[in-house]
Design an enzyme around this catalytic site. Structure first.
Site, PDB file in Angstrom:
ATOM      1  N   LYS A 198     -63.804  36.754 -44.449  1.00 24.98           N
ATOM      2  CA  LYS A 198     -63.638  38.155 -44.625  1.00 24.98           C
ATOM      3  C   LYS A 198     -62.092  38.137 -44.052  1.00 24.98           C
ATOM      4  O   LYS A 198     -61.310  39.010 -44.283  1.00 24.98           O
ATOM      5  CB  LYS A 198     -64.317  39.005 -43.909  1.00 24.98           C
ATOM      6  CG  LYS A 198     -66.058  39.196 -44.565  1.00 24.98           C
ATOM      7  CD  LYS A 198     -66.837  39.999 -43.815  1.00 24.98           C
ATOM      8  CE  LYS A 198     -68.327  39.854 -44.122  1.00 24.98           C
ATOM      9  NZ  LYS A 198     -69.305  40.128 -43.271  1.00 24.98           N
ATOM     10  N   GLY A 199     -62.135  37.428 -42.928  1.00 24.53           N
ATOM     11  CA  GLY A 199     -60.776  37.596 -42.116  1.00 24.53           C
ATOM     12  C   GLY A 199     -59.483  37.364 -42.697  1.00 24.53           C
ATOM     13  O   GLY A 199     -58.577  38.020 -42.177  1.00 24.53           O
TER      14      GLY A 199
ATOM     15  N   ASP B  31     -58.446  27.097 -36.130  1.00 25.38           N
ATOM     16  CA  ASP B  31     -58.621  26.995 -34.792  1.00 25.38           C
ATOM     17  C   ASP B  31     -59.026  25.326 -34.867  1.00 25.38           C
ATOM     18  O   ASP B  31     -58.198  24.531 -34.244  1.00 25.38           O
ATOM     19  CB  ASP B  31     -59.824  27.690 -34.642  1.00 25.38           C
ATOM     20  CG  ASP B  31     -60.713  27.819 -33.194  1.00 25.38           C
ATOM     21  OD1 ASP B  31     -59.612  27.538 -32.225  1.00 25.38           O
ATOM     22  OD2 ASP B  31     -61.697  27.832 -32.852  1.00 25.38           O
TER      23      ASP B  31
END
Ligand code: IMP
Ligand code: MG
Length: 175
Positions: free
Chosen positions: A41-42, A101
């Site tokens: 969703k980010g 990340d």
């Protein structure tokens, strides 16, 4: 448990940078149609802000993968939760993410999308934490390189909260 959020990148700064990125991306894809693949969703908040500012014709699709459980730790496992609605064969695809990340999610996604034979495939991320990289991924467009801190806002969550913050903040447990 409660926590505090400290501003890392202000709303105006994020917007200014997205405008710059949109100009650079529009110039690169001049004369072509661009298919944005947003990672749910980010990635959605960033994708929308970017898409609004692109000057080339744009279509969009969404994919959802899970790489994290609750909290702030990586499980290292990538699973497709929702696949694309349309085929991407022959399209100029730009994968749009909120953050790189460890690189596991994007490395998996790039491989997955590449196997569907797009005409081209590039990667755009709002944030990058280079110190955290475990798997090497080539990032074509980066908004901001940030330190190794857990961040929220602009789509990024902490246990599903804070996605709606219009700025990027650092989460710290409240002691
Ligand atoms: P990677 O597979 O380790 O690169 O992780 C990518 C995904 O982890 C991102 O799409 C985010 O959903 C999540 N993530 C990584 N770092 C953060 C963070 O600082 N805040 C919120 N989510 C994060
Ligand atoms: Mg994400």
């Amino acid at each position: 448990m409660s926590e505090r959020v400290r501003t890392l990148i202000k709303e105006e700064e994020v917007e200014r940078r997205i405008c710059e990125m949109a100009r650079e991306i529009s110039a690169y894809y001049q004369g072509k149609e661009l298919h944005l693949v947003s990672v749910l969703k980010g990635g959605v908040f960033f994708t929308c802000e970017l898409a609004k500012r692109l000057s080339v014709p744009v279509s969009m699709d969404f994919m959802s993968v899970s790489s994290y459980g609750g909290g702030t730790k990586s499980s290292g496992v990538v699973k497709v939760i929702k696949d694309l609605d349309e085929a991407i064969e022959g399209k100029h695809v730009l994968l749009v993410e909120d953050i790189v990340d460890s690189g596991r999610t994007l490395s998996y996604l790039l491989g997955n999308l590449k196997s569907r034979k797009p005409e081209s495939l590039r990667l755009c991320t709002l944030l990058d934490k280079p110190e955290r990289r475990v798997v090497d991924v080539q990032v074509d467009y980066t908004g901001f390189e940030i330190p190794d801190e857990f961040v929220v806002g602009y789509g990024l969550d902490y246990d599903q909260r804070y996605r709606n913050l219009p700025y990027i903040g650092i989460v710290k447990p409240d002691r």
